[in-house]
Design a protein around this motif. Sequence first.
Motif, PDB file in Angstrom:
ATOM      1  N   ARG A 153       0.649  29.652 -11.372  1.00 30.20           N
ATOM      2  CA  ARG A 153       1.595  29.480 -10.260  1.00 30.20           C
ATOM      3  C   ARG A 153       1.407  28.088  -9.671  1.00 30.20           C
ATOM      4  O   ARG A 153       0.286  27.569  -9.598  1.00 30.20           O
ATOM      5  N   SER A 154       2.495  27.483  -9.240  1.00 28.56           N
ATOM      6  CA  SER A 154       2.438  26.122  -8.703  1.00 28.56           C
ATOM      7  C   SER A 154       2.375  26.123  -7.178  1.00 28.56           C
ATOM      8  O   SER A 154       2.785  27.080  -6.519  1.00 28.56           O
ATOM      9  N   MET A 155       1.846  25.023  -6.647  1.00 31.12           N
ATOM     10  CA  MET A 155       1.833  24.756  -5.203  1.00 31.12           C
ATOM     11  C   MET A 155       1.958  23.256  -4.990  1.00 31.12           C
ATOM     12  O   MET A 155       1.781  22.468  -5.910  1.00 31.12           O
ATOM     13  N   HIS A 156       2.204  22.879  -3.730  1.00 34.90           N
ATOM     14  CA  HIS A 156       2.411  21.475  -3.363  1.00 34.90           C
ATOM     15  C   HIS A 156       3.587  20.931  -4.171  1.00 34.90           C
ATOM     16  O   HIS A 156       4.414  21.698  -4.659  1.00 34.90           O
ATOM     17  N   GLY A 157       3.736  19.612  -4.301  1.00 33.40           N
ATOM     18  CA  GLY A 157       4.910  19.126  -5.006  1.00 33.40           C
ATOM     19  C   GLY A 157       5.132  17.641  -4.847  1.00 33.40           C
ATOM     20  O   GLY A 157       4.317  16.841  -5.309  1.00 33.40           O
ATOM     21  N   PHE A 158       6.235  17.260  -4.157  1.00 33.97           N
ATOM     22  CA  PHE A 158       6.613  15.850  -4.113  1.00 33.97           C
ATOM     23  C   PHE A 158       7.040  15.461  -2.704  1.00 33.97           C
ATOM     24  O   PHE A 158       7.321  16.314  -1.855  1.00 33.97           O
ATOM     25  N   ALA A 159       7.098  14.142  -2.482  1.00 31.09           N
ATOM     26  CA  ALA A 159       7.606  13.587  -1.228  1.00 31.09           C
ATOM     27  C   ALA A 159       8.522  12.428  -1.582  1.00 31.09           C
ATOM     28  O   ALA A 159       8.073  11.409  -2.116  1.00 31.09           O
ATOM     29  N   LEU A 160       9.811  12.583  -1.298  1.00 28.65           N
ATOM     30  CA  LEU A 160      10.819  11.572  -1.605  1.00 28.65           C
ATOM     31  C   LEU A 160      11.229  10.867  -0.314  1.00 28.65           C
ATOM     32  O   LEU A 160      11.694  11.513   0.640  1.00 28.65           O
ATOM     33  N   ASN A 161      11.067   9.576  -0.273  1.00 28.37           N
ATOM     34  CA  ASN A 161      11.427   8.802   0.909  1.00 28.37           C
ATOM     35  C   ASN A 161      12.946   8.610   0.965  1.00 28.37           C
ATOM     36  O   ASN A 161      13.517   7.923   0.122  1.00 28.37           O
ATOM     37  N   VAL A 162      13.565   9.219   1.952  1.00 30.98           N
ATOM     38  CA  VAL A 162      15.018   9.120   2.120  1.00 30.98           C
ATOM     39  C   VAL A 162      15.340   8.000   3.104  1.00 30.98           C
ATOM     40  O   VAL A 162      15.903   6.979   2.731  1.00 30.98           O
ATOM     41  N   HIS A 163      14.989   8.201   4.362  1.00 24.17           N
ATOM     42  CA  HIS A 163      15.104   7.114   5.345  1.00 24.17           C
ATOM     43  C   HIS A 163      13.825   7.075   6.191  1.00 24.17           C
ATOM     44  O   HIS A 163      13.840   7.005   7.401  1.00 24.17           O
ATOM     45  N   THR A 164      12.711   7.107   5.503  1.00 21.16           N
ATOM     46  CA  THR A 164      11.381   7.161   6.104  1.00 21.16           C
ATOM     47  C   THR A 164      11.022   5.837   6.782  1.00 21.16           C
ATOM     48  O   THR A 164      11.458   4.776   6.344  1.00 21.16           O
ATOM     49  N   ASP A 165      10.193   5.909   7.831  1.00 19.34           N
ATOM     50  CA  ASP A 165       9.614   4.706   8.436  1.00 19.34           C
ATOM     51  C   ASP A 165       8.535   4.186   7.483  1.00 19.34           C
ATOM     52  O   ASP A 165       7.403   4.683   7.467  1.00 19.34           O
ATOM     53  N   LEU A 166       8.872   3.191   6.695  1.00 19.62           N
ATOM     54  CA  LEU A 166       7.949   2.696   5.672  1.00 19.62           C
ATOM     55  C   LEU A 166       6.728   2.030   6.281  1.00 19.62           C
ATOM     56  O   LEU A 166       5.702   1.851   5.597  1.00 19.62           O
ATOM     57  N   GLY A 167       6.792   1.661   7.553  1.00 21.45           N
ATOM     58  CA  GLY A 167       5.637   1.064   8.217  1.00 21.45           C
ATOM     59  C   GLY A 167       4.451   2.004   8.288  1.00 21.45           C
ATOM     60  O   GLY A 167       3.295   1.539   8.379  1.00 21.45           O
ATOM     61  N   MET A 168       4.707   3.318   8.220  1.00 23.68           N
ATOM     62  CA  MET A 168       3.606   4.289   8.269  1.00 23.68           C
ATOM     63  C   MET A 168       2.723   4.197   7.027  1.00 23.68           C
ATOM     64  O   MET A 168       1.558   4.611   7.055  1.00 23.68           O
ATOM     65  N   PHE A 169       3.259   3.653   5.930  1.00 23.99           N
ATOM     66  CA  PHE A 169       2.453   3.485   4.717  1.00 23.99           C
ATOM     67  C   PHE A 169       1.499   2.299   4.820  1.00 23.99           C
ATOM     68  O   PHE A 169       0.570   2.182   4.022  1.00 23.99           O
ATOM     69  N   ASP A 170       1.733   1.441   5.812  1.00 19.59           N
ATOM     70  CA  ASP A 170       0.858   0.280   5.973  1.00 19.59           C
ATOM     71  C   ASP A 170      -0.530   0.680   6.456  1.00 19.59           C
ATOM     72  O   ASP A 170      -1.473  -0.117   6.369  1.00 19.59           O
ATOM     73  N   HIS A 171      -0.680   1.898   6.950  1.00 23.61           N
ATOM     74  CA  HIS A 171      -1.950   2.349   7.526  1.00 23.61           C
ATOM     75  C   HIS A 171      -2.825   3.078   6.503  1.00 23.61           C
ATOM     76  O   HIS A 171      -3.887   3.593   6.852  1.00 23.61           O
ATOM     77  N   ILE A 172      -2.351   3.138   5.254  1.00 23.56           N
ATOM     78  CA  ILE A 172      -3.113   3.769   4.175  1.00 23.56           C
ATOM     79  C   ILE A 172      -2.972   2.922   2.911  1.00 23.56           C
ATOM     80  O   ILE A 172      -2.171   1.977   2.870  1.00 23.56           O
ATOM     81  N   ILE A 173      -3.745   3.266   1.909  1.00 22.14           N
ATOM     82  CA  ILE A 173      -3.502   2.740   0.562  1.00 22.14           C
ATOM     83  C   ILE A 173      -2.790   3.875  -0.180  1.00 22.14           C
ATOM     84  O   ILE A 173      -3.431   4.835  -0.634  1.00 22.14           O
ATOM     85  N   PRO A 174      -1.468   3.835  -0.225  1.00 27.50           N
ATOM     86  CA  PRO A 174      -0.699   4.988  -0.707  1.00 27.50           C
ATOM     87  C   PRO A 174      -1.091   5.410  -2.111  1.00 27.50           C
ATOM     88  O   PRO A 174      -1.068   4.609  -3.048  1.00 27.50           O
ATOM     89  N   CYS A 175      -1.483   6.673  -2.228  1.00 30.84           N
ATOM     90  CA  CYS A 175      -1.889   7.245  -3.514  1.00 30.84           C
ATOM     91  C   CYS A 175      -3.021   6.453  -4.157  1.00 30.84           C
ATOM     92  O   CYS A 175      -3.231   6.527  -5.378  1.00 30.84           O
ATOM     93  N   GLY A 176      -3.744   5.692  -3.331  1.00 29.73           N
ATOM     94  CA  GLY A 176      -4.867   4.900  -3.843  1.00 29.73           C
ATOM     95  C   GLY A 176      -4.446   3.683  -4.634  1.00 29.73           C
ATOM     96  O   GLY A 176      -5.279   3.059  -5.304  1.00 29.73           O
TER      97      GLY A 176
END
Length: 546
Positions: A153-176
Motif C-alpha cells: 500500500r502506498s502513502m505520501h506522494g508529491f508536491a506540485l508548485n502551482v502558485h507557491t511562494d518560492l521564497g520559502m524554499f530559500d530557507h532549506i536545501i530543497p530535497c538536499g
Amino acid sequence: MNFAHRPTLAARWLGRVDYEDGLVFQQRLREGTRSHLLLLEHPHVYTMGVRTDPSHLLVDPASVRATACWTDRGGDITYHGPGQLVGYPIIDVPVGPDSTPSYVHNLESSIIKLLGDYGIDAYTLAEYPGVWVGPTDAPRKIAAIGVKLSRGRSMHGFALNVHTDLGMFDHIIPCGIADKAVTSMEAEGVRASVAQVARAYASRFAEAFCFDDLDYQGVDAVDKVETVSGEQLHGDTSVASRLNQRLVKAGFAFDTAVAYVSRKPEWLRSEVHLGQEYRSLKHLVQDLNLVTVCEEAGCPNIYECWKDGTATFMINGERCTRACGFCLVDTSKPLPLDPTEPRHVAEAVSVLGLNFAVVTAVARDDLSDGGAQAFAETIRQIRELNRGCSIEVLIPDFKGDHGALETVLQARPDVLNHNLETVLRLHRAVRPSANYVRSLTVLARAKDFGLTTKSGLIVGMGESIAELKSVMRDIRSVGVDILTVGQYLRPTRHHLPVSRYYHPDEFRELRDYAMSLGFRYVEASPLARSSYHARQGSDAAAGALA
C-alpha cells in the motif's frame, strides 16, 4: 508494473489541511482496501524524510511562520504551503523488486502529462526523483516526490508548485539538492488555482494507474464568488449574507429550495406526548439546572425519547462559539463553566435509572481545552454513581487539539460520536469553523484508540445522492461503526434553506447502502438525530465487534 482493471478511485480535493491531520488520515485509510487520492494544500510546513540531513533546514521555522515535522516518507527535506498542490495516493501497489521505482515513475508520468495539458514541457532526471522543467543543463524543479510503500500500500506522494511562494524554499536545501532551482506553474507563465489543477490531476492520475471509475469530490463548487445577486437568492433575502456567499460558492441551487413557510410532508410531523414521563424529566432537568440538546436544538424526537425516560445531556453551558448554518443552539457569548454540572448530570442519570447515557456539548473554542476536561469528568461522575451504565459522548473537534481529544479518549466512553454532518462540497458553507479532514481525523484517532465510533449526516441541504454515498464511504474508510442519517429541518429563516425533503423510501435505500459498506448499525429516517436509538446502535455495534 501492471495496474490494469482497477475499480473506483476516490479522489478528494480537501482544501487547506494541517500536515499532522493529513498524516493521520492517510495512515487510517492505508489500513483499508479502498483506493484514495487525497489532494490538498498545507499551511506553511517543512517536512523531513527518513534520509534528511538536519543541516538542510537553514532557519528556525517559527521565524518564517512555519512549522517542521519529521515523517516516514522517503527523500530529504521539502516545503509544503499555500499555493502548492499536495497529492497523497493510498492505493494497492504490486509487490516486487522494482515496486518503488516503477510506482514513482508512474507518478512522475502523470504529473508530466498534467503539466503538458497546461502547455508546460516537463521531464524527469535519472539521478533525481521529481519533475523538472527548463533546459536540461539548468533544470528547475516544479514537483517533488517522496513516497512510502509498505505491505503493498502506498502513502505520501508529491508536491506540485502551482502558485507557491518560492521564497520559502530559500530557507532549506530543497530535497538536499543545493545546485538546482525551484519553480512553479505560475513562474512558468501559467495562472491557475490549486483547486483547478487538483481536478485536472485527478483524471490524469486515474488514467496513469488504470482506474475504471473516478469518484471526484471537492470543497466548494466555484473558485471565487465576488457578490451574491438577488437572482441567485431567488428573493430569499432573509438568509444571512455570509451564509449566502458560502452557499453560492458551494453551488447551492436556490431556485430549488423549499420555501420556509411550506407545509412539511406528513412523515415529518412528530406526535406530541405530554405525559407523566415527559413532565417528570422536564422538572428534573430544571431542578438540577441542566441543559439538554433535546430542547436547545429543537429535536423533533423529544416527546418520544422523554416519554421513554431518556435524554441527551448538553454540558459546558448552552451557548456555542460556532455558528453552523443548520443549528438552533444559542451563539451569544458563553458563560463560565458550572463546576457542579458533571455531578448533576450523573445524579440525573441515577434518578432516571438509565443504563445508557448520552452526553454532548456546545463548541467552546474560548476554553483552552475546548471543554474536554468537562467531558472526561462527566464520564467519571456518571460511572461513579451508575455502575454498569454505558456512555456515549458526542464531541466537537476541539479545533484539532490532539491533547484535548486525548483527555476524552482516556476517559474511555463506550461510544465516541463526532458528526461530519454533510458532504465535502457543502462543508465550508454548513460548518464554516470546522474541517472535513479534521473531523475524519477525530474519528480515526478514536478508532485507533480502540473505541466504538459513530458519526452522523443531515440530508436536504443541497447534496446529491452520489455525494451522500461518497461521504458515507469516507466515514466508513476511517473505521466508523455507527452512522445516523436524518432530514434537515430549517429552524428559522436565518438558517440554511432546505433543498428538499427526502421520502422514507429514500432513507431506507440510504440505510441499505450504508450497511453494505460495513457499518455495524445505521439509523436512517426522516426524524433520526445523532442520539436517536443510541442504545440500540451501541448494542448492535458491540455485538458485531464481539
